[in-house]
Design a protein around this motif. Structure first.
Motif, PDB file in Angstrom:
ATOM      1  N   ARG A  45       0.841  -1.217   0.000  1.00  0.00           N
ATOM      2  CA  ARG A  45       0.000   0.000   0.000  1.00  0.00           C
ATOM      3  C   ARG A  45       0.872   1.262   0.000  1.00  0.00           C
ATOM      4  NH1 ARG A  45      -3.300  -3.457   3.033  1.00  0.00           N
ATOM      5  NH2 ARG A  45      -2.250  -2.971   4.998  1.00  0.00           N
ATOM      6  N   PHE A  46       1.945   1.245   0.778  1.00  0.00           N
ATOM      7  CA  PHE A  46       2.867   2.383   0.783  1.00  0.00           C
ATOM      8  C   PHE A  46       3.471   2.587  -0.611  1.00  0.00           C
ATOM      9  CE2 PHE A  46       7.505   3.245   0.951  1.00  0.00           C
ATOM     10  CZ  PHE A  46       7.442   4.612   1.192  1.00  0.00           C
ATOM     11  N   THR A  47       3.898   1.514  -1.240  1.00  0.00           N
ATOM     12  CA  THR A  47       4.487   1.611  -2.577  1.00  0.00           C
ATOM     13  C   THR A  47       3.499   2.217  -3.555  1.00  0.00           C
ATOM     14  OG1 THR A  47       5.916  -0.303  -2.177  1.00  0.00           O
ATOM     15  CG2 THR A  47       5.508   0.307  -4.473  1.00  0.00           C
ATOM     16  N   GLU A  48       2.273   1.767  -3.521  1.00  0.00           N
ATOM     17  CA  GLU A  48       1.250   2.289  -4.439  1.00  0.00           C
ATOM     18  C   GLU A  48       1.000   3.777  -4.203  1.00  0.00           C
ATOM     19  OE1 GLU A  48      -1.976  -0.339  -3.580  1.00  0.00           O
ATOM     20  OE2 GLU A  48      -1.264  -1.918  -4.942  1.00  0.00           O
ATOM     21  N   ALA A  49       0.927   4.181  -2.929  1.00  0.00           N
ATOM     22  CA  ALA A  49       0.702   5.594  -2.617  1.00  0.00           C
ATOM     23  C   ALA A  49       1.899   6.439  -3.040  1.00  0.00           C
ATOM     24  CB  ALA A  49       0.433   5.763  -1.123  1.00  0.00           C
ATOM     25  N   TYR A  50       3.094   5.924  -2.844  1.00  0.00           N
ATOM     26  CA  TYR A  50       4.315   6.650  -3.196  1.00  0.00           C
ATOM     27  C   TYR A  50       4.410   6.823  -4.706  1.00  0.00           C
ATOM     28  CZ  TYR A  50       9.254   8.026  -2.690  1.00  0.00           C
ATOM     29  OH  TYR A  50      10.445   8.709  -2.694  1.00  0.00           O
ATOM     30  N   VAL A  51       4.148   5.766  -5.448  1.00  0.00           N
ATOM     31  CA  VAL A  51       4.204   5.838  -6.917  1.00  0.00           C
ATOM     32  C   VAL A  51       3.152   6.805  -7.441  1.00  0.00           C
ATOM     33  CG1 VAL A  51       3.878   4.539  -9.055  1.00  0.00           C
ATOM     34  CG2 VAL A  51       5.227   3.548  -7.202  1.00  0.00           C
ATOM     35  N   ALA A  52       1.962   6.763  -6.846  1.00  0.00           N
ATOM     36  CA  ALA A  52       0.898   7.655  -7.288  1.00  0.00           C
ATOM     37  C   ALA A  52       1.282   9.120  -7.088  1.00  0.00           C
ATOM     38  CB  ALA A  52      -0.390   7.341  -6.528  1.00  0.00           C
ATOM     39  N   ARG A  53       2.012   9.418  -6.034  1.00  0.00           N
ATOM     40  CA  ARG A  53       2.370  10.802  -5.736  1.00  0.00           C
ATOM     41  C   ARG A  53       3.615  11.258  -6.489  1.00  0.00           C
ATOM     42  NH1 ARG A  53       2.204  13.572   0.123  1.00  0.00           N
ATOM     43  NH2 ARG A  53       0.022  13.340  -0.433  1.00  0.00           N
ATOM     44  N   TYR A  54       4.654  10.407  -6.496  1.00  0.00           N
ATOM     45  CA  TYR A  54       5.948  10.852  -7.016  1.00  0.00           C
ATOM     46  C   TYR A  54       6.320  10.255  -8.376  1.00  0.00           C
ATOM     47  CZ  TYR A  54       6.479  12.287  -2.138  1.00  0.00           C
ATOM     48  OH  TYR A  54       6.302  12.855  -0.904  1.00  0.00           O
ATOM     49  N   THR A  98       7.508   7.452  -9.130  1.00  0.00           N
ATOM     50  CA  THR A  98       8.733   6.655  -9.061  1.00  0.00           C
ATOM     51  C   THR A  98       8.599   5.722  -7.875  1.00  0.00           C
ATOM     52  OG1 THR A  98      11.155   6.768  -9.038  1.00  0.00           O
ATOM     53  CG2 THR A  98       9.991   8.249  -7.550  1.00  0.00           C
ATOM     54  N   ASN A  99       9.362   4.627  -7.876  1.00  0.00           N
ATOM     55  CA  ASN A  99       9.275   3.671  -6.774  1.00  0.00           C
ATOM     56  C   ASN A  99      10.010   4.189  -5.541  1.00  0.00           C
ATOM     57  OD1 ASN A  99       7.783   1.313  -7.756  1.00  0.00           O
ATOM     58  ND2 ASN A  99       9.425   1.141  -9.253  1.00  0.00           N
ATOM     59  N   PRO A 100       9.567   3.782  -4.355  1.00  0.00           N
ATOM     60  CA  PRO A 100      10.232   4.223  -3.126  1.00  0.00           C
ATOM     61  C   PRO A 100      11.511   3.436  -2.872  1.00  0.00           C
ATOM     62  CG  PRO A 100       8.415   2.757  -2.583  1.00  0.00           C
ATOM     63  CD  PRO A 100       8.360   2.970  -4.076  1.00  0.00           C
ATOM     64  N   SER A 101      12.493   4.107  -2.302  1.00  0.00           N
ATOM     65  CA  SER A 101      13.718   3.447  -1.866  1.00  0.00           C
ATOM     66  C   SER A 101      13.524   2.939  -0.441  1.00  0.00           C
ATOM     67  CB  SER A 101      14.878   4.434  -1.909  1.00  0.00           C
ATOM     68  OG  SER A 101      14.682   5.456  -0.931  1.00  0.00           O
ATOM     69  N   ALA A 102      14.512   2.173   0.036  1.00  0.00           N
ATOM     70  CA  ALA A 102      14.466   1.708   1.418  1.00  0.00           C
ATOM     71  C   ALA A 102      14.499   2.883   2.391  1.00  0.00           C
ATOM     72  CB  ALA A 102      15.627   0.759   1.689  1.00  0.00           C
ATOM     73  N   LEU A 103      15.247   3.944   2.044  1.00  0.00           N
ATOM     74  CA  LEU A 103      15.299   5.124   2.906  1.00  0.00           C
ATOM     75  C   LEU A 103      13.945   5.813   2.999  1.00  0.00           C
ATOM     76  CD1 LEU A 103      18.709   6.868   2.173  1.00  0.00           C
ATOM     77  CD2 LEU A 103      17.891   6.029   4.371  1.00  0.00           C
ATOM     78  N   ALA A 104      13.249   5.902   1.867  1.00  0.00           N
ATOM     79  CA  ALA A 104      11.908   6.499   1.879  1.00  0.00           C
ATOM     80  C   ALA A 104      10.977   5.679   2.759  1.00  0.00           C
ATOM     81  CB  ALA A 104      11.364   6.585   0.455  1.00  0.00           C
ATOM     82  N   ALA A 105      11.082   4.366   2.652  1.00  0.00           N
ATOM     83  CA  ALA A 105      10.242   3.480   3.461  1.00  0.00           C
ATOM     84  C   ALA A 105      10.569   3.615   4.946  1.00  0.00           C
ATOM     85  CB  ALA A 105      10.433   2.034   3.010  1.00  0.00           C
ATOM     86  N   THR A 106      11.856   3.724   5.273  1.00  0.00           N
ATOM     87  CA  THR A 106      12.262   3.880   6.670  1.00  0.00           C
ATOM     88  C   THR A 106      11.700   5.166   7.261  1.00  0.00           C
ATOM     89  OG1 THR A 106      14.299   2.609   6.349  1.00  0.00           O
ATOM     90  CG2 THR A 106      14.239   4.121   8.207  1.00  0.00           C
ATOM     91  N   ALA A 107      11.821   6.270   6.522  1.00  0.00           N
ATOM     92  CA  ALA A 107      11.316   7.547   7.015  1.00  0.00           C
ATOM     93  C   ALA A 107       9.804   7.499   7.215  1.00  0.00           C
ATOM     94  CB  ALA A 107      11.685   8.670   6.052  1.00  0.00           C
ATOM     95  N   TYR A 108       9.102   6.947   6.238  1.00  0.00           N
ATOM     96  CA  TYR A 108       7.643   6.801   6.329  1.00  0.00           C
ATOM     97  C   TYR A 108       7.271   6.003   7.580  1.00  0.00           C
ATOM     98  CZ  TYR A 108       2.916   5.199   5.028  1.00  0.00           C
ATOM     99  OH  TYR A 108       1.560   4.895   5.016  1.00  0.00           O
ATOM    100  N   SER A 109       7.929   4.850   7.774  1.00  0.00           N
ATOM    101  CA  SER A 109       7.626   3.988   8.914  1.00  0.00           C
ATOM    102  C   SER A 109       7.909   4.679  10.236  1.00  0.00           C
ATOM    103  CB  SER A 109       8.447   2.702   8.826  1.00  0.00           C
ATOM    104  OG  SER A 109       8.115   1.951   7.684  1.00  0.00           O
TER     105      SER A 109
END
Length: 409
Positions: A293-302, A304-315
């Motif tokens: 779900r995070f990946t889908e929301a990130y791709v929809a907004r930006y 591009t796919n999220p990196s591990a750093l983007a996922a860490t910050a989000y979490s």
């Protein structure tokens, strides 16, 4: 009066707007969190990825009511350069942040400054265990060199055991420590058999990589270990490709990021073996619902796919919101105590904050680069890796005894 910049973003495609809007320090109508990162030079993309992930979480949290009834706000200071770590943290503290995350080119300095200010701080970057400090309000969200090396060793010993290895290592504390740990677990400590070439840090020159790769080739190496990071790793992979050795050598990269993959492309990544703490492919392959779900929301907004750093910050931002709501306070010491020993699920399988050193005990994944034609089939052409194994965090973290004895030295 200290001033600080507000981070703003354009959410159309890959357009990034970093607006340094001057704000007064005192404002009580929001809960402020800060981000530390090198905001100039070759490492600034690390900050962009984290900010994107954090801003996505902030929007979701604010739509759901914020933190303790107040909206969240993300701040950063204008001084992210090496040697400015104390100033960076001081600006955030003076602006009233109650939590900060990120890292710097001198992570110990940043973490120490945060601890001295009694600020709840999460270091988010891949690091060596020797870089950690043990202070009440400092936590380490990423996996470390010990965990990466031990994870790789399981795979190397099974699939590449007995092959002659050669290490091209960044001549830095982190690089040398990572190499030493990997040699320990792969039984390649004999330098007369398994050679080494050091490259300067920071800013290795291209000719250094050419000389190092040629030395590995002439030495009869079968496995080439690139103990490099970021742009340096990309530069090394480009040299190997230009010398026509991509298929002749099995390449291992202990620390791989999406930004490196994008920089070099699928042709240079095919067959490369690496470790990651998370990726959008991991979320998809292991069916981690929140990660998907995070990946889908990130791709929809930006777009591009999220990196591990983007996922860490989000979490981390979501994790902070939940713990603060449960505790009913933003007090750093109180929240830090609640975090110690806490098991939680972010965008992958459960992980926990270890009590004695505040390391995130988490799974690490071994990935290998896919053939170019498979990568090109994806909608964003970023499906670079397939997951070949994963090891649970409890198996790969350094024990309390190993930490006390500094077993990596």
């Amino acid at each position: 009066m200290k001033m600080i910049g507000l981070l703003a973003a354009s959410f159309r495609g890959c357009v990034w707007l970093l607006a340094l809007l001057v704000l007064p320090v005192v404002a009580a109508d929001t809960v402020k969190i800060g981000m530390t990162f090198p905001n100039t030079g070759r490492y600034k993309n690390l900050g962009i990825d984290q900010a994107r992930g954090a801003l996505l979480a902030i929007d979701e949290i604010n739509a759901a009511g914020g933190v303790l009834g107040k909206p969240l706000e993300l701040l950063l200071s204008a001084s992210g350069r090496k040697g400015k770590e104390q100033e960076h943290v001081s600006e955030l503290v003076n602006a009233g942040v109650s939590m900060a995350f990120g890292s710097s080119l001198q992570p110990q300095a940043t973490a120490t400054a945060a601890a001295n200010a009694n600020l709840l701080y999460f270091d988010t970057l891949f690091h060596s265990p020797g870089d950690r400090i043990q202070r009440p309000t400092v936590f380490y969200a990423s996996y470390d060199a010990w965990m990466a090396a031990k994870t790789l060793a399981f795979y190397i010993n099974q699939s590449l055991g007995g092959k002659k290895m050669f290490y091209i290592t960044s001549d830095s504390t982190g690089g040398l420590m990572t190499e030493q740990i990997l040699r320990k677990f792969t039984h390649t400590t004999d330098l007369s058999v398994h050679g080494q070439s050091l490259t300067r840090f920071p800013g290795p020159r291209r000719k250094e990589f050419i000389a190092a790769v040629e030395q590995a080739r002439d030495d009869g190496a079968e496995v080439l270990v690139l103990v490099q990071a970021g742009d340096d790793l990309a530069k090394a992979l480009q040299v190997i490709h230009e010398l026509g050795l991509t298929t002749a050598l099995k390449i291992v990269a202990p620390n791989m990021t999406l930004s490196v993959a994008r920089a070099v492309g699928a042709d240079m990544l095919e067959g490369v073996i690496a470790t990651v703490p998370w990726s959008w492919q991991v979320a998809k392959d292991y069916r981690y619902g929140d990660g998907v779900r995070f990946t889908e929301a990130y791709v929809a907004r930006y777009e591009t796919n999220p990196s591990a750093l983007a996922a860490t910050a989000y979490s981390l931002v979501w994790h902070y919101q939940r713990v603060a709501e449960e505790a009913g306070t933003l007090d750093s010491r109180t929240l830090a105590k609640r975090l110690e020993g806490l098991t939680f699920t972010g965008l992958k399988d459960p992980q926990s904050w270890r009590r004695f050193d505040h390391l995130s005990v988490q799974s690490v994944y071994v990935v290998t680069g896919k053939p170019r034609e498979q990568v090109m089939q994806g909608s964003l052409r970023e499906d670079y890796f397939r997951v070949v194994s994963n090891i649970a965090g409890q198996i790969i973290v350094p024990t309390e005894k190993e930490v006390a004895e500094r077993a990596w030295e």
